[in-house]
Design a protein around this motif. Sequence first.
Motif, mmCIF file in Angstrom:
data_model
loop_
_atom_site.group_PDB
_atom_site.id
_atom_site.type_symbol
_atom_site.label_atom_id
_atom_site.label_comp_id
_atom_site.label_asym_id
_atom_site.label_seq_id
_atom_site.Cartn_x
_atom_site.Cartn_y
_atom_site.Cartn_z
ATOM 1 N N GLY A 207 0.800 -1.205 0.000
ATOM 2 C CA GLY A 207 0.000 0.000 0.000
ATOM 3 C C GLY A 207 0.839 1.263 0.000
ATOM 4 N N LEU A 208 2.117 1.128 0.317
ATOM 5 C CA LEU A 208 3.020 2.273 0.411
ATOM 6 C C LEU A 208 3.187 2.959 -0.935
ATOM 7 C CD1 LEU A 208 5.054 3.781 2.327
ATOM 8 C CD2 LEU A 208 6.804 2.216 1.445
ATOM 9 N N ARG A 209 3.137 4.278 -0.930
ATOM 10 C CA ARG A 209 3.315 5.046 -2.170
ATOM 11 C C ARG A 209 4.585 4.637 -2.902
ATOM 12 N NH1 ARG A 209 5.685 10.128 -4.061
ATOM 13 N NH2 ARG A 209 6.938 10.159 -2.165
ATOM 14 N N ASN A 210 4.528 4.516 -4.178
ATOM 15 C CA ASN A 210 5.600 4.054 -5.063
ATOM 16 C C ASN A 210 5.632 2.530 -5.102
ATOM 17 O OD1 ASN A 210 8.431 3.097 -5.759
ATOM 18 N ND2 ASN A 210 8.620 5.249 -6.328
ATOM 19 N N ALA A 211 5.713 1.895 -3.941
ATOM 20 C CA ALA A 211 5.717 0.426 -3.892
ATOM 21 C C ALA A 211 4.368 -0.156 -4.286
ATOM 22 C CB ALA A 211 6.103 -0.050 -2.486
ATOM 23 N N GLU A 403 9.293 8.533 -11.149
ATOM 24 C CA GLU A 403 8.296 9.589 -11.008
ATOM 25 C C GLU A 403 6.885 9.058 -11.299
ATOM 26 O OE1 GLU A 403 11.109 9.749 -12.658
ATOM 27 O OE2 GLU A 403 12.052 11.731 -12.535
ATOM 28 N N PHE A 404 6.811 8.137 -12.259
ATOM 29 C CA PHE A 404 5.527 7.483 -12.552
ATOM 30 C C PHE A 404 5.013 6.764 -11.316
ATOM 31 C CE2 PHE A 404 3.373 3.505 -13.732
ATOM 32 C CZ PHE A 404 2.295 3.997 -14.455
ATOM 33 N N ARG A 405 5.891 6.000 -10.679
ATOM 34 C CA ARG A 405 5.494 5.261 -9.481
ATOM 35 C C ARG A 405 5.106 6.212 -8.354
ATOM 36 N NH1 ARG A 405 9.317 -0.037 -8.716
ATOM 37 N NH2 ARG A 405 7.985 -0.154 -6.873
ATOM 38 N N ASP A 406 5.863 7.287 -8.204
ATOM 39 C CA ASP A 406 5.563 8.252 -7.144
ATOM 40 C C ASP A 406 4.217 8.941 -7.371
ATOM 41 O OD1 ASP A 406 7.859 7.813 -5.674
ATOM 42 O OD2 ASP A 406 8.967 9.475 -6.572
ATOM 43 N N THR A 407 4.022 9.427 -8.600
ATOM 44 C CA THR A 407 2.838 10.245 -8.881
ATOM 45 C C THR A 407 1.559 9.424 -8.912
ATOM 46 O OG1 THR A 407 4.258 11.701 -10.205
ATOM 47 C CG2 THR A 407 1.880 11.984 -10.429
ATOM 48 N N GLY A 409 1.310 6.490 -7.717
ATOM 49 C CA GLY A 409 1.247 5.887 -6.385
ATOM 50 C C GLY A 409 0.600 6.796 -5.362
ATOM 51 N N THR A 410 0.793 8.104 -5.521
ATOM 52 C CA THR A 410 0.138 9.064 -4.633
ATOM 53 C C THR A 410 -1.382 8.969 -4.772
ATOM 54 O OG1 THR A 410 2.012 10.600 -4.697
ATOM 55 C CG2 THR A 410 -0.123 11.523 -4.096
ATOM 56 N N GLY A 411 -1.831 8.821 -6.011
ATOM 57 C CA GLY A 411 -3.261 8.659 -6.242
ATOM 58 C C GLY A 411 -3.803 7.390 -5.599
ATOM 59 N N LEU A 412 -3.048 6.315 -5.703
ATOM 60 C CA LEU A 412 -3.487 5.056 -5.106
ATOM 61 C C LEU A 412 -3.510 5.142 -3.582
ATOM 62 C CD1 LEU A 412 -1.521 2.512 -7.338
ATOM 63 C CD2 LEU A 412 -3.951 3.124 -7.494
ATOM 64 N N THR A 413 -2.527 5.816 -3.015
ATOM 65 C CA THR A 413 -2.493 5.990 -1.562
ATOM 66 C C THR A 413 -3.713 6.770 -1.091
ATOM 67 O OG1 THR A 413 -0.074 5.917 -1.496
ATOM 68 C CG2 THR A 413 -1.179 6.952 0.368
ATOM 69 N N ALA A 414 -4.121 7.765 -1.874
ATOM 70 C CA ALA A 414 -5.299 8.549 -1.520
ATOM 71 C C ALA A 414 -6.558 7.678 -1.464
ATOM 72 C CB ALA A 414 -5.490 9.693 -2.516
ATOM 73 N N LEU A 415 -6.601 6.631 -2.284
ATOM 74 C CA LEU A 415 -7.748 5.722 -2.272
ATOM 75 C C LEU A 415 -7.895 5.033 -0.925
ATOM 76 C CD1 LEU A 415 -7.414 3.891 -5.719
ATOM 77 C CD2 LEU A 415 -8.583 6.033 -5.199
ATOM 78 N N LEU A 416 -6.761 4.768 -0.288
ATOM 79 C CA LEU A 416 -6.787 4.031 0.973
ATOM 80 C C LEU A 416 -7.231 4.908 2.128
ATOM 81 C CD1 LEU A 416 -3.557 1.872 0.521
ATOM 82 C CD2 LEU A 416 -5.882 1.482 -0.309
ATOM 83 N N ASP A 430 -3.050 13.518 -14.785
ATOM 84 C CA ASP A 430 -2.802 14.874 -15.274
ATOM 85 C C ASP A 430 -1.481 15.422 -14.747
ATOM 86 O OD1 ASP A 430 -5.157 14.836 -16.681
ATOM 87 O OD2 ASP A 430 -6.299 16.002 -15.200
ATOM 88 N N ALA A 431 -1.145 15.051 -13.517
ATOM 89 C CA ALA A 431 0.096 15.540 -12.914
ATOM 90 C C ALA A 431 1.330 14.917 -13.564
ATOM 91 C CB ALA A 431 0.100 15.245 -11.411
ATOM 92 N N PHE A 432 1.205 13.654 -13.993
ATOM 93 C CA PHE A 432 2.377 12.973 -14.554
ATOM 94 C C PHE A 432 2.539 13.185 -16.053
ATOM 95 C CE2 PHE A 432 4.473 9.221 -16.440
ATOM 96 C CZ PHE A 432 5.724 9.376 -15.850
ATOM 97 N N ARG A 433 1.470 13.480 -16.766
ATOM 98 C CA ARG A 433 1.520 13.554 -18.219
ATOM 99 C C ARG A 433 2.609 14.509 -18.738
ATOM 100 N NH1 ARG A 433 -3.492 14.005 -19.091
ATOM 101 N NH2 ARG A 433 -3.937 11.858 -19.709
ATOM 102 N N PRO A 434 2.777 15.710 -18.193
ATOM 103 C CA PRO A 434 3.841 16.600 -18.689
ATOM 104 C C PRO A 434 5.237 16.023 -18.497
ATOM 105 C CG PRO A 434 2.229 17.831 -17.411
ATOM 106 C CD PRO A 434 1.927 16.386 -17.198
ATOM 107 N N THR A 435 5.442 15.296 -17.410
ATOM 108 C CA THR A 435 6.747 14.667 -17.157
ATOM 109 C C THR A 435 7.055 13.643 -18.231
ATOM 110 O OG1 THR A 435 6.471 14.975 -14.768
ATOM 111 C CG2 THR A 435 8.096 13.351 -15.479
ATOM 112 N N LEU A 436 6.063 12.829 -18.570
ATOM 113 C CA LEU A 436 6.271 11.821 -19.611
ATOM 114 C C LEU A 436 6.519 12.475 -20.960
ATOM 115 C CD1 LEU A 436 6.229 8.846 -20.473
ATOM 116 C CD2 LEU A 436 3.750 9.073 -20.820
ATOM 117 N N GLU A 437 5.776 13.510 -21.288
ATOM 118 C CA GLU A 437 5.947 14.172 -22.582
ATOM 119 C C GLU A 437 7.325 14.809 -22.697
ATOM 120 O OE1 GLU A 437 2.640 16.808 -22.786
ATOM 121 O OE2 GLU A 437 1.202 15.232 -23.329
ATOM 122 N N ARG A 438 7.808 15.451 -21.645
ATOM 123 C CA ARG A 438 9.152 16.042 -21.660
ATOM 124 C C ARG A 438 10.219 14.963 -21.836
ATOM 125 N NH1 ARG A 438 7.042 19.266 -17.446
ATOM 126 N NH2 ARG A 438 8.013 17.891 -15.903
#
Length: 442
Positions: A207-211, A403-407, A409-416, A430-438
């Motif tokens: 359940g830990l963010r990123n993991a 960064e994908f796992r962090d971002t 993962g933050t959303g998944l943590t919020a679910l809990l 939406d938060a991760f999309r610009p990082t991937l595009e860059r």
Amino acid sequence: MFGQGLTRRDLLIGTAAAGTLGFGAIAPARADVNWKKFAGTEIGVNLIKSPRGDLLTKYEKEFTDLTGIKVSSEMAPEQQQRQKLVIELSSGKPSFDVCHISYHVQKRQFERAGWLADLSKFMKDPSLTGADLVESDFSAAGLLYAKNDKGEMHSLPWSVDYFIIYWNKDLFAKKNLTFPTTLDELVKTAEALTDPKEGTFGFVCRGLRNANLPPYMNLLLAHGGDALDAKGNLATDSAEAIAAAKMYQTLLTKYGPPGAAGFNWMECQAAFMQGKVGMWLDGVGFAPPLEDPTKSRIVGKVGYAVVPAGPKAQASCTYGDGIAVTETSTKKEAAYLYCQWAVSKLMGARLLQTGGGVPFRNSILNDPNVREGVKFPPAWLDSVIGSSKVSKLGLPVIVPVAEFRDTIGTGLTALLSGGDPATELKKATDAFRPTLERSEKG
């Protein structure tokens, strides 16, 4: 055949007896290899604290006896180890010559940065490489991970990790339950196993963010989705992603143990070993402590199974480890000998037979005598073989995977904490999309 000088009997003695015959006592696989050429050299090795890292450190004296090369090794938990690799390799002066890499997290980043040495020339050199170590002996997935787009080998594929379900036979028997055949049935089974009064819970995963991305990704793949769509666009807010997130949320918030939102694999493993959790979703390499009577209360009571089919697919998230030489090392040949030893048939057989991981080398997996020496219940090996047939990459092969796992993962943590799956996934996507595009433009 195991190559000149390394007989089937040698291998079996060395593995089934758990190392009673030292590797140095076994003739090298190829007489032309000068194993002592770099005797007296000292190399630094950086490993992830895991059953795989433990295995190498346990037997590293055998490598020194064989080669005369001294090994200075260090291990750290995976997240700290990954951070250390990036920091030191970025500096241009790493303190190690050999590093344990996580392909699913580091492949693209390390290739772009040029941090790892090309091992292709070493593999073609008969004075450095045994005749049995050839590219064709590695699985297709291993070569896909290890090679760059030029076909160069910048690491040796070491261990593949499939996600499976560990389950507690006693808890199932007490409730007169059978193992589920679908993920929908798994949710119902988790509900039936959960009894707060008795302190038992139906399901646990990270359940830990990123993991938390790996177990969630297994559910996403089973729902017919993926992190990226066919055009390479981010798809973590798709209908399939939301459905998988709802299932993830239900399993951990309704049927998971208290505090699961902060669990990595270590905490999941500890909870499962206490005998209070019915099912645990994680990698095959975490089995050894479960069958160790000094650590586990459920020895002989563990079931092993392929992840059940989801609404649209059956999938086993697949990850991989490699062993590599740093480009800045001044001791590349000596370091390469260590890598060759790490993925050798003897060490690979030990890896499989102790349940610490699954070698990428086909000659190990296909040898019936090696299989006979597996110390774990037949169901564990069946789950490995079955998972290989439904394996899918568990994370997108992109540079900003951390960064994908962090971002996400933050959303998944919020679910809990009660967050709405659609809202939280859209926000994270939406938060991760610009990082991937860059990253892709770079």
